[in-house]
Design a protein around this motif. Sequence first.
Motif, PDB file in Angstrom:
ATOM      1  N   PHE A  90     -10.601   1.171  -4.043  1.00 11.55           N
ATOM      2  CA  PHE A  90     -10.182   0.545  -2.527  1.00 11.55           C
ATOM      3  C   PHE A  90      -8.922   1.274  -2.155  1.00 11.55           C
ATOM      4  O   PHE A  90      -7.922   1.302  -2.856  1.00 11.55           O
ATOM      5  CB  PHE A  90      -9.877  -1.069  -2.670  1.00 11.55           C
ATOM      6  N   VAL A  91      -8.645   1.804  -1.042  1.00 14.81           N
ATOM      7  CA  VAL A  91      -7.636   2.687  -0.698  1.00 14.81           C
ATOM      8  C   VAL A  91      -7.173   1.589   0.969  1.00 14.81           C
ATOM      9  O   VAL A  91      -8.117   1.575   1.732  1.00 14.81           O
ATOM     10  CB  VAL A  91      -7.697   3.833  -0.292  1.00 14.81           C
ATOM     11  N   ALA A  92      -6.060   1.252   0.840  1.00 15.54           N
ATOM     12  CA  ALA A  92      -5.724   0.514   2.140  1.00 15.54           C
ATOM     13  C   ALA A  92      -4.466   1.304   2.829  1.00 15.54           C
ATOM     14  O   ALA A  92      -3.728   2.133   2.301  1.00 15.54           O
ATOM     15  CB  ALA A  92      -5.212  -0.862   1.772  1.00 15.54           C
ATOM     16  N   ALA A  93      -4.481   1.197   4.113  1.00 16.04           N
ATOM     17  CA  ALA A  93      -3.397   1.596   4.890  1.00 16.04           C
ATOM     18  C   ALA A  93      -2.329   0.411   5.365  1.00 16.04           C
ATOM     19  O   ALA A  93      -3.208  -0.654   5.890  1.00 16.04           O
ATOM     20  CB  ALA A  93      -3.607   2.548   6.058  1.00 16.04           C
ATOM     21  N   ARG A  94      -1.308   0.377   5.395  1.00 21.39           N
ATOM     22  CA  ARG A  94      -0.273  -0.716   5.845  1.00 21.39           C
ATOM     23  C   ARG A  94       0.948  -0.135   6.466  1.00 21.39           C
ATOM     24  O   ARG A  94       1.476   0.874   5.938  1.00 21.39           O
ATOM     25  CB  ARG A  94      -0.112  -1.702   4.859  1.00 21.39           C
ATOM     26  N   PRO A  95       1.347  -0.847   7.515  1.00 24.44           N
ATOM     27  CA  PRO A  95       2.649  -0.458   8.119  1.00 24.44           C
ATOM     28  C   PRO A  95       3.611  -0.682   7.393  1.00 24.44           C
ATOM     29  O   PRO A  95       3.681  -1.813   6.699  1.00 24.44           O
ATOM     30  CB  PRO A  95       2.667  -1.074   9.498  1.00 24.44           C
ATOM     31  N   VAL A  96       4.888   0.026   7.194  1.00 20.38           N
ATOM     32  CA  VAL A  96       5.953  -0.162   6.491  1.00 20.38           C
ATOM     33  C   VAL A  96       7.230   0.076   7.254  1.00 20.38           C
ATOM     34  O   VAL A  96       7.002   1.056   8.228  1.00 20.38           O
ATOM     35  CB  VAL A  96       5.995   0.612   5.075  1.00 20.38           C
ATOM     36  N   TYR A  97       8.380  -0.170   6.941  1.00 16.31           N
ATOM     37  CA  TYR A  97       9.575   0.187   7.576  1.00 16.31           C
ATOM     38  C   TYR A  97       9.415   0.040   8.845  1.00 16.31           C
ATOM     39  O   TYR A  97       9.741   0.690   9.698  1.00 16.31           O
ATOM     40  CB  TYR A  97      10.139   1.622   7.197  1.00 16.31           C
ATOM     41  N   SER A  98       9.353  -1.345   9.341  1.00 11.84           N
ATOM     42  CA  SER A  98       9.248  -1.737  10.713  1.00 11.84           C
ATOM     43  C   SER A  98       8.113  -0.821  11.556  1.00 11.84           C
ATOM     44  O   SER A  98       8.310  -0.922  12.792  1.00 11.84           O
ATOM     45  CB  SER A  98      10.622  -1.500  11.488  1.00 11.84           C
ATOM     46  N   GLY A  99       7.189  -0.492  10.873  1.00 14.35           N
ATOM     47  CA  GLY A  99       6.183   0.103  11.416  1.00 14.35           C
ATOM     48  C   GLY A  99       6.544   1.758  11.908  1.00 14.35           C
ATOM     49  O   GLY A  99       5.640   2.461  12.502  1.00 14.35           O
ATOM     50  N   LYS A 100       7.590   2.123  11.287  1.00 16.27           N
ATOM     51  CA  LYS A 100       8.179   3.371  11.466  1.00 16.27           C
ATOM     52  C   LYS A 100       7.316   4.530  10.664  1.00 16.27           C
ATOM     53  O   LYS A 100       7.283   5.669  10.680  1.00 16.27           O
ATOM     54  CB  LYS A 100       9.341   3.818  11.201  1.00 16.27           C
ATOM     55  N   ALA A 101       6.346   3.811   9.668  1.00 11.88           N
ATOM     56  CA  ALA A 101       5.740   4.713   8.789  1.00 11.88           C
ATOM     57  C   ALA A 101       4.447   3.932   8.408  1.00 11.88           C
ATOM     58  O   ALA A 101       4.469   2.759   8.450  1.00 11.88           O
ATOM     59  CB  ALA A 101       6.321   5.243   7.576  1.00 11.88           C
ATOM     60  N   MET A 102       3.506   4.515   8.028  1.00 10.33           N
ATOM     61  CA  MET A 102       2.092   4.039   7.507  1.00 10.33           C
ATOM     62  C   MET A 102       2.106   4.382   6.121  1.00 10.33           C
ATOM     63  O   MET A 102       2.042   5.656   5.879  1.00 10.33           O
ATOM     64  CB  MET A 102       0.772   4.322   8.299  1.00 10.33           C
ATOM     65  N   ALA A 103       1.786   3.604   5.017  1.00 12.41           N
ATOM     66  CA  ALA A 103       1.695   3.955   3.610  1.00 12.41           C
ATOM     67  C   ALA A 103       0.170   3.830   3.461  1.00 12.41           C
ATOM     68  O   ALA A 103      -0.622   3.021   3.673  1.00 12.41           O
ATOM     69  CB  ALA A 103       2.285   3.170   2.765  1.00 12.41           C
ATOM     70  N   THR A 104      -0.467   4.860   2.771  1.00 11.22           N
ATOM     71  CA  THR A 104      -1.627   4.906   2.062  1.00 11.22           C
ATOM     72  C   THR A 104      -1.740   4.278   0.628  1.00 11.22           C
ATOM     73  O   THR A 104      -0.934   5.050  -0.060  1.00 11.22           O
ATOM     74  CB  THR A 104      -2.348   6.132   2.328  1.00 11.22           C
ATOM     75  N   VAL A 105      -2.119   3.170   0.128  1.00  8.93           N
ATOM     76  CA  VAL A 105      -1.739   2.531  -1.021  1.00  8.93           C
ATOM     77  C   VAL A 105      -3.218   2.158  -1.676  1.00  8.93           C
ATOM     78  O   VAL A 105      -4.372   1.906  -1.096  1.00  8.93           O
ATOM     79  CB  VAL A 105      -1.115   1.280  -0.940  1.00  8.93           C
ATOM     80  N   ASP A 106      -3.214   2.411  -3.020  1.00  5.74           N
ATOM     81  CA  ASP A 106      -4.106   2.067  -3.995  1.00  5.74           C
ATOM     82  C   ASP A 106      -3.648   0.833  -4.941  1.00  5.74           C
ATOM     83  O   ASP A 106      -2.388   0.630  -4.907  1.00  5.74           O
ATOM     84  CB  ASP A 106      -5.021   3.140  -4.512  1.00  5.74           C
ATOM     85  N   GLY A 107      -4.506   0.362  -5.731  1.00  3.32           N
ATOM     86  CA  GLY A 107      -4.295  -0.831  -6.561  1.00  3.32           C
ATOM     87  C   GLY A 107      -3.992  -0.341  -7.915  1.00  3.32           C
ATOM     88  O   GLY A 107      -4.144  -1.162  -8.896  1.00  3.32           O
ATOM     89  N   GLY A 108      -3.954   0.814  -8.425  1.00  5.98           N
ATOM     90  CA  GLY A 108      -3.915   1.209  -9.915  1.00  5.98           C
ATOM     91  C   GLY A 108      -5.160   1.182 -10.508  1.00  5.98           C
ATOM     92  O   GLY A 108      -6.161   0.786  -9.746  1.00  5.98           O
ATOM     93  N   ALA A 109      -5.230   1.211 -11.861  1.00  4.39           N
ATOM     94  CA  ALA A 109      -6.414   1.217 -12.344  1.00  4.39           C
ATOM     95  C   ALA A 109      -6.888  -0.156 -12.884  1.00  4.39           C
ATOM     96  O   ALA A 109      -8.164  -0.218 -12.897  1.00  4.39           O
ATOM     97  CB  ALA A 109      -6.261   1.962 -13.849  1.00  4.39           C
ATOM     98  N   ALA A 110      -6.455  -1.158 -12.713  1.00  3.98           N
ATOM     99  CA  ALA A 110      -6.748  -2.503 -13.059  1.00  3.98           C
ATOM    100  C   ALA A 110      -7.530  -3.093 -12.054  1.00  3.98           C
ATOM    101  O   ALA A 110      -7.412  -2.903 -10.945  1.00  3.98           O
ATOM    102  CB  ALA A 110      -5.474  -3.546 -13.363  1.00  3.98           C
ATOM    103  N   LYS A 111      -8.586  -3.915 -12.449  1.00  2.00           N
ATOM    104  CA  LYS A 111      -9.620  -4.633 -11.679  1.00  2.00           C
ATOM    105  C   LYS A 111      -9.648  -6.017 -11.882  1.00  2.00           C
ATOM    106  O   LYS A 111      -9.244  -6.347 -13.114  1.00  2.00           O
ATOM    107  CB  LYS A 111     -10.729  -4.030 -11.897  1.00  2.00           C
ATOM    108  N   PRO A 112      -9.615  -6.948 -10.835  1.00  2.00           N
ATOM    109  CA  PRO A 112      -9.951  -6.523  -9.517  1.00  2.00           C
ATOM    110  C   PRO A 112      -8.454  -6.215  -8.762  1.00  2.00           C
ATOM    111  O   PRO A 112      -7.591  -6.778  -9.121  1.00  2.00           O
ATOM    112  CB  PRO A 112     -10.548  -7.875  -8.969  1.00  2.00           C
ATOM    113  N   VAL A 113      -8.361  -5.475  -7.561  1.00  6.50           N
ATOM    114  CA  VAL A 113      -7.344  -5.349  -7.043  1.00  6.50           C
ATOM    115  C   VAL A 113      -7.316  -6.546  -5.789  1.00  6.50           C
ATOM    116  O   VAL A 113      -8.384  -6.685  -5.375  1.00  6.50           O
ATOM    117  CB  VAL A 113      -7.125  -3.841  -6.130  1.00  6.50           C
ATOM    118  N   VAL A 114      -6.151  -7.133  -5.526  1.00  5.75           N
ATOM    119  CA  VAL A 114      -6.030  -8.143  -4.666  1.00  5.75           C
ATOM    120  C   VAL A 114      -5.771  -7.580  -3.351  1.00  5.75           C
ATOM    121  O   VAL A 114      -4.606  -6.742  -3.241  1.00  5.75           O
ATOM    122  CB  VAL A 114      -5.239  -9.207  -5.222  1.00  5.75           C
ATOM    123  N   ILE A 115      -6.403  -7.894  -2.237  1.00  3.44           N
ATOM    124  CA  ILE A 115      -5.570  -7.337  -0.815  1.00  3.44           C
ATOM    125  C   ILE A 115      -5.920  -8.213  -0.019  1.00  3.44           C
ATOM    126  O   ILE A 115      -6.782  -9.241   0.191  1.00  3.44           O
ATOM    127  CB  ILE A 115      -6.897  -6.254  -0.578  1.00  3.44           C
TER     128      ILE A 115
END
Lengths: 267, 325
Positions: free
Chosen positions: B130-155
């Motif tokens: 699962f790969v997610a995008a989320r706004p960071v730094y007041s929406g000045k940037a978008m981070a593309t984030v994954d949850g590492g190797a452990a399952k389940p990833v909480v989103i």
Amino acid sequence: MNCCVLMAQVPDTASVIKVGAAGNRIDEAGIKWIVSPTDEYALEEAIRLKEAKGGSVTVISYGPEGADRTPQGLRECLARGADAAVHVKGGERTLGDSLTIARVLAEAVRKVGPFDLVLAGVKGVGTDNGLVGAMVAELLDLPHVADVTKLEIGDTKLTAHREIEGGAEVVDAPLPCLITAQKGLNEPRYPSLKGIMASKRVPIQAFAVADLGLDEAKLVGDEARSRWRSLALPQAKSGGSVIKGEEDPSGAAAQLARLLREQAKAI
Amino acid sequence: MACILTFIEQRDGGIRKASLEALSEAHRLATANGLHVCAVLVGHGIAGKAAELGRYGAGAVFVADEEKLARYSSEGYAAALKLAVEKCQPSAVFLAATAMGRDLSGRIAARLGVGCIADVTHLGVEGGEFVAARPVYSGKAMATVDGGAAKPVVITLRPNVFPAAAGAGDAAVEMLAAITTPIRAVVREVVDAAGGELDVAEANVIVAGGRGMKGPENFALIRDLAHSLGGAVGASRAAVDAGWIEHSHQVGQTGKVVSPSLYVACGISGAIQHLAGMSSSKIIVAINKDPEAPIFKVADYGIIGDLFQVLPALTAEVKTLKAEA
């Protein structure tokens, strides 16, 4: 009442954000670091509790070894009225990985505690995850109340108002407990000149992550629980339709209402 | 086959729209990636609500129905959620990024020793992760984030971003065992905000006022427009700090993060800290007398003018249009 405040340094909210060379984090050159604004509410509440009931306030922060920002943030907390400050050195590669940060902070609290109350801000402003408080509570097997806007503390229990959509939950919990502080809880004070002078004489205790029995290389490697793959600046929005309404406000309002109905389909 | 487990939030027996959005997104991703969809519903006297979740794509619904779970408790709800995780061994757990979901996500991720990706606005599956995008730094940037190797990833999924899509379908309902964890932090009562006004975090339309409103009495103009649009009243930090309106209305970095279909900013200059809370709104309207105000840079529509004249006229126009419809 012995309180512990978990404090993070974050880029000043007015900072210009640029993507760093690695492509997945910000370029830190020229960034001014501040105590995360929500952590200020946590610190202020702890100091008020000390003033009302005695006890002490210890601030713990997990931050890079080579940079000045963590000691500076801790000094600021001491100047406002904290009694002791702990710097856990590291965290350069934990960006956005709340569970790793929580694991380190929980062990630090265990090492320098026990405390009656652990406080943190609702979120580190900027990365905006808002997870560390509840995670530390879970790892320390403490009850917690998040998003607290009002707090009353007795000898063995607390009552907290927690902000939810359209209202508040009134929560009773036994001590020891953890809370996350939300805006509205109090009005943080500024450091006094006397406080600033006195804070310079307080030594900052420093630990390495290894001193807490944790292996940071593993925590940010195989055991990483969240990784920023990339960071991108959003495309600037192209100009919207702006109506000059100085001469004819009613006409402008009518034109806007029509655009919202017919073009944007928003009303 | 692996599944996505969605936590379904209810208050007083009513299922929250933001949870149906999360469940619909789980269904969309599951369909595209060959996954099952499960849901977990926690509360008291709510078992009858479980079957209808099939319409949003849940194949199975786990239900924890106990008196001590009638009101939210991070400890109790995490215990029930963990029972559901053990039943269906999901590869991801979805929650709405509401006050409840944001709180519960941290508890359950730490209890399971897994990662959490908070307040996402875009989700995908790449190479089974699962790969997610989320706004960071007041929406000045978008981070593309994954949850590492452990399952389940909480989103946690930002409300009002993912569409809720009802279709046809039936869910198999399974009751969970009683939880054994003691609940230490107990909700004694739930206090409604004064006037029972719609909360900005849940509203599809928000009309917000800032420093340009000049005083608390003028928020009546904001309320009138909000009511004509069926929306909620928001405010900038400047208006809240001036004491004109309560903090629960504040939108921005130290207030609420909102994503309505329509956001009308009145007398709000558009400081970056405010934009952080509303820039993911679908349509942004700015009304401001200063043509240089930064809010116009993010606005889709705007009026440069005196809001004390524009707002009443706009409210009247909206009422007329609504009456015609």
